[in-house]
Structure formats: structure tokens, C-alpha cells
Design an enzyme around this catalytic site. Structure first.
Site, PDB file in Angstrom:
ATOM      1  N   LYS A  18       0.836  -1.204   0.000  1.00  0.00           N
ATOM      2  CA  LYS A  18       0.000   0.000   0.000  1.00  0.00           C
ATOM      3  C   LYS A  18       0.867   1.248   0.000  1.00  0.00           C
ATOM      4  O   LYS A  18       1.987   1.228   0.515  1.00  0.00           O
ATOM      5  CB  LYS A  18      -0.868   0.034   1.278  1.00  0.00           C
ATOM      6  CG  LYS A  18      -2.004  -0.961   1.319  1.00  0.00           C
ATOM      7  CD  LYS A  18      -2.770  -0.832   2.638  1.00  0.00           C
ATOM      8  CE  LYS A  18      -3.840  -1.896   2.792  1.00  0.00           C
ATOM      9  NZ  LYS A  18      -4.957  -1.797   1.854  1.00  0.00           N
TER      10      LYS A  18
ATOM     11  N   ARG B 265     -10.030 -11.801   2.035  1.00  0.00           N
ATOM     12  CA  ARG B 265     -10.867 -12.852   1.434  1.00  0.00           C
ATOM     13  C   ARG B 265     -10.134 -14.193   1.437  1.00  0.00           C
ATOM     14  O   ARG B 265     -10.766 -15.245   1.467  1.00  0.00           O
ATOM     15  CB  ARG B 265     -11.287 -12.424   0.021  1.00  0.00           C
ATOM     16  CG  ARG B 265     -10.157 -12.242  -0.951  1.00  0.00           C
ATOM     17  CD  ARG B 265     -10.564 -11.448  -2.189  1.00  0.00           C
ATOM     18  NE  ARG B 265     -10.675 -10.008  -1.950  1.00  0.00           N
ATOM     19  CZ  ARG B 265     -11.049  -9.108  -2.860  1.00  0.00           C
ATOM     20  NH1 ARG B 265     -11.351  -9.505  -4.094  1.00  0.00           N
ATOM     21  NH2 ARG B 265     -11.127  -7.826  -2.564  1.00  0.00           N
TER      22      ARG B 265
END
Ligand code: BES
Ligand code: MN
Ligand code: ZN
Length: 500
Positions: free
Chosen positions: A280, A354
Site C-alpha cells: 500500500k 478474502r
């Protein structure tokens, strides 16, 4: 803080502070009228002088008045007479609690159940008031070397009920409210701890301690070796870059018969999300210590279930690890086999939630669940879609989605459903594996696509997914930190389940 209810004649109540609603009009509320009579027209006098406006959120504190037993009276302005909106009631309760906290009263008796709010009963108002008190007073100063001293005289808050018959269900509302805010506090305290301290092992230790305190709670921790044996390839691929050991935490609450199928709550427990090798940019990394808010929610909800002794079997499952870059970390385009046997091409290591959830959701099959609900700070896109108000909801069972929607409306901790249509599933097609973890080229709808990914691992049971990336923390404004959501939503859902 202790919360309870009481009935009886207002002017005779011995309390540190009596809270009485007043309106902008000269007409007095039933309670204000009683106090006015007992004080030879003092309230009406204050209105005539212009000291008491009754404007919404304005208040006037008066001390030691002849004719009544209370030490103080807080006259709480409720605006124009007639129904107020739910958010206005919440704001009003917050202002009232802040004002009460500034007094030296040690206890208070609040006449707030008669304030008219559309389609809301006494119980709702009591619970909202308790949540307002929590919101007004919560501090997280564990890491301040010198905690700021706090003025805190109030020990006990009582809600006044119009008659004795109402006392029983008022008591229940106070109990529920207290259990909910205790759960929120547990969730917030855990979530606010920074990632250098709140590691997966730290969460596992918390779970063990929690289980030790409660005979109805059991806890089991799986380490990486055991995950290997279960073929949890996806979870292990996320933790590969981290020095911290991953943990799979299971907490079992038995409140019902052995044979009763459990409700399983799965909480995302990424203790820090750097993005991994798909790293990020720095501004996006701020707030990523909160990527275990789903896990914190599971702790909070279990605490409330214990407190209320809900007659249900509830299992909390928390896959927990860090998402770090490094020489051993998963690379974009790596292909990994999940516990379910399905293979996944990991195109973006920042879509890690996920992945750990997928293996945890497969693991849930062994509990033969009635339903499974996962809670996760899963996608930044959820903020774009919904702003800070409802959490994202997706489900493979409409009845469950509806029940969660209703619990949201009841508790004020709302959700909004998004579709999981086949068209969206197409976006996860992979050239080389069964599917990928993100689309090779974006179609938008990041929240839904993430939900579709999870849906591929939840076909054996009724399942709902809560994306709380937009609601679990304060996103703007002066407050930073965890909100305690969606603890109220889930506790409400569980309470409703007991009544069904
Ligand atoms: N933990 C983040 C989601 C998130 C973002 C939570 C902002 C709270 C605030 C999640 O693991 C993530 O990084 N998601 C990516 C998905 C993308 C790579 C498809 C995102 O939202 O950008
Ligand atoms: Mn991520
Ligand atoms: Zn994440």
C-alpha cells in the site's frame, strides 16, 4: 456504570439529578408539569423569564429546589412538541449524558422514555441512551504514560418508567443495553491496540483468558503446523511474509442444548495489513491496525451473549495473521490451493482478507452450522458505495439477509444489501487457476466482487457477509478509532433469534 429502571412519584425521588424533558412551547410535558406543581410554578417561571428555551439539545441545570427530593434537576430541551427523529433522539441523549457527566451527581434518574420518537418504544430509547453514555465517556488511554484525569462522579443511571408494569421490560432493555455497550467496549479496546502489541498470538491469548473466565466458553487455537495439516493454503500464503505466527482461534459458547446447530461468527483478524508485496502507499496504511475489527467484533458479541445468557450455541472463528512484504511473502500471480481444494491465482496480495476468510469459512463446515456470518474490514470500496452509515451486507440466503436488515433497523447499527449476481462472478475468471482473488482488469464494484469470492467457499450452508470497512472505525471528523460496530447489530440479531 450501572443502569436500571424505576417507577414512582417524581417529586419524591431521592436522586443526584432528575432529568426532565421540556419543549419550546409553554405547554409542559407530563413530568415537567408534576415538578412545576411541586415547586409552586418554578418551571413556568423559568420559561416566562426566558431562561428555559426548550430548544433541542439546550438544557438548564437547577439545584436544591424546595418541594422536591432530588438534589438537582436537568431540564432537557426537546425542541418543538411532537415526534423527533431517531438521530435527533441519539444526539439529544449524547448532549444529556455529556451534561450529566459535568455535574457532581453520583446518580441520576432520567425521564426519557416519554420523549416521542416515531415507532420507537421505551426499550429502544433506554438502549440508545445507554449507548450514548458509552459514546460520551469512552476513552482509550492505555498507552498514555499519564492518563488525563477525568471527572467521573456518576455511578448509577436509572430510567424512570411511567408505571410499575413497564418496569419488567424496562429492566430487560437496560440489561441488553449494558451487555451491548460492554461488548462494544471490548471490541473497541482490542481494535485500538496497535499492531506491535496486538499480534495474532496476543489475540489467541485474549481468547484463552476469556474462556478461562467463563465456564460456558471453550477455546481452541490452531498454529501454522496444524493449518498445514488441514491444507489451509490461502491462510498460510497470507502469513508467509510475516515473522509473527498465524493463529486460528475458535471460541465456543454453549447456551443451548448440545444438539442445537450453532451460529458461527467468523471475524477477519489481520493484525496489520501492509498490502504485502502489492504494498500500500503510506497514507493507505494508516488505519490498517484496525484490519482485525471483525475479530474484535466476535469477542464483543460473545461477551454480550454470555452476559445475557442467550439460549443459543455460538461459535466464534478468527483467522489471524499479519500481511507483510518480504522475501518469503507471496508474489502476485502465485497460485495457491485452498483448504476447499479450489486453486486461486493471487493477483493482488493486498486482497488478503478474502483469502484468510476463505479457509476459515471452509473450516466452519465441520461445525454443521445453522448459519455462518463473517465480519470483515474487507474493501475500501465499501466506503465509496455506502459512506459511513450502513455496513455492506451480502448473503446466499435472502431470509438471513432480511433478518440482519431488520436487526440493523432495530438497533440503529444498519446494513444495506448488495447483490452477488453471476455477472460479478465472471470478473474472477483466471486463465491458470480455478479463479483469481481480484479481477485481472477491474470492473468496479470491489465490495461485491470480494463477496463473490467468499461465496465460492460457503456453498454448503446459509451464509451472510458483513463488510465493515466503512463502519468499524471513524473515517472523518475529530474522533479516531474503533466504533464498536457491528456489535449492536449482531447482538440484536441473536436476541431476535431467541424470540423466534
Ligand atoms: N483491509 C483492506 C480494506 C480496507 C481499506 C479496510 C480501507 C479499511 C479501510 C483490504 O485488505 C484491502 O486492502 N482491500 C483492497 C482490495 C483490492 C486490492 C481489491 C482495497 O480495498 O483496496
Ligand atoms: Mn489488504
Ligand atoms: Zn485487509
Amino acid at each position: 456504570m450501572e443502569f436500571n429502571v424505576k417507577s414512582g412519584q417524581l417529586e419524591k425521588q431521592r436522586t443526584g439529578c432528575l432529568v426532565i424533558p421540556v419543549y419550546e412551547s409553554k405547554h409542559l410535558s407530563a413530568q415537567a408539569h408534576k415538578i412545576n406543581e411541586a415547586t409552586q410554578g418554578y418551571i413556568a417561571q423559568l420559561q416566562r423569564r426566558g431562561d428555559l428555551t426548550g430548544k433541542q439539545g439546550h438544557w438548564l441545570l437547577i439545584n436544591h429546589i424546595d418541594g422536591i427530593a432530588a438534589e438537582r434537576i436537568l431540564l432537557l430541551g426537546c425542541g418543538k412538541e411532537g415526534e423527533i427523529k431517531e438521530y435527533q433522539f441519539r444526539e439529544l441523549m449524547l448532549k444529556m449524558m455529556l451534561a450529566l457527566n459535568e455535574t457532581a451527581a453520583q446518580d441520576a434518574l432520567l425521564c426519557i422514555t416519554e420523549i416521542p420518537v416515531k415507532e420507537r418504544d421505551h426499550c429502544w430509547k433506554i438502549r440508545q441512551a445507554i449507548q450514548a453514555y458509552h459514546f460520551a465517556t469512552y476513552r482509550f488511554d492505555e498507552f498514555k504514560s499519564k492518563a488525563e484525569p477525568q471527572r467521573r462522579h456518576l455511578q448509577r443511571i436509572l430510567f424512570h418508567m411511567g408505571n410499575r408494569k413497564e418496569v419488567t421490560y424496562g429492566e430487560r432493555a437496560a440489561q441488553e443495553g449494558q451487555a451491548i455497550v460492554q461488548g462494544m467496549e471490548i471490541a473497541k479496546n482490542l481494535a485500538n491496540i496497535p499492531a506491535n502489541i496486538c499480534t495474532p498470538s496476543f489475540l489467541a491469548d485474549k481468547a484463552k483468558k476469556f474462556a478461562k473466565q467463563h465456564p460456558k466458553l471453550n477455546c481452541a487455537i490452531l498454529d501454522e503446523k496444524q493449518m498445514q495439516a488441514l491444507n489451509m493454503g490461502l491462510l498460510l500464503s497470507v502469513t508467509a511474509g510475516s515473522q509473527s505466527d498465524a493463529k486460528l482461534i475458535t471460541m465456543e459458547y454453549r447456551g443451548a442444548h448440545k444438539e442445537t446447530k450453532p451460529i458461527v461468527l467468523v471475524g477477519k483478524g489481520i493484525t496489520f495489513d501492509t498490502g504485502g508485496n502489492s504494498i500500500k502507499v503510506p497514507p493507505h496504511m494508516i488505519g490498517m491496525k484496525y484490519d482485525m475489527c471483525g475479530a474484535a467484533t466476535v469477542f464483543g458479541v460473545l461477551s454480550a451473549a454470555l452476559e445475557l445468557a442467550l439460549p443459543l450455541n455460538i461459535i466464534g472463528v478468527i483467522p489471524s495473521c499479519e500481511n507483510m512484504p518480504g522475501p518469503d511473502a507471496t508474489r502476485p500471480e502465485d497460485i495457491v490451493t485452498s483448504m476447499s481444494g479450489q486453486t486461486v491465482e493471487i493477483l493482488n496480495t493486498d486482497a488478503e482478507g478474502r483469502l484468510i476468510l476463505a479457509d476459515a469459512l471452509t473450516y466452519c463446515e465441520r461445525f454443521h452450522p445453522d448459519i455462518v456470518i463473517d465480519i470483515a474490514t474487507l474493501t475500501g470500496a465499501c466506503s465509496l458505495a455506502l459512506g459511513p452509515y450502513p455496513s455492506g451486507l451480502m448473503s446466499n440466503t435472502q431470509e438471513l439477509a432480511d433478518a440482519l436488515y431488520n436487526a440493523g433497523m432495530q438497533s440503529g447499527d444498519t446494513v444495506w444489501q448488495l447483490p452477488l449476481w453471476d455477472e460479478y462472478h465472471e470478473a474472477l475468471k483466471s486463465e491458470f487457476a480455478d479463479f483469481s482473488n481480484v479481477p485481472i482488469s477491474s470492473i468496479g464494484a470491489g465490495t461485491i466482487v470480494a463477496g463473490c469470492f467468499l461465496a465460492k467457499f460457503t456453498q454448503k450452508y446459509q451464509w451472510a457477509h458483513l463488510d465493515v470497512a466503512n463502519t468499524a472505525t471513524y473515517s472523518s471528523g475529530p474522533k479516531r478509532g474503533a466504533t464498536g460496530r457491528p456489535v449492536p447489530l449482531l447482538v440484536q440479531y441473536l436476541i431476535n433469534r431467541c424470540q423466534a
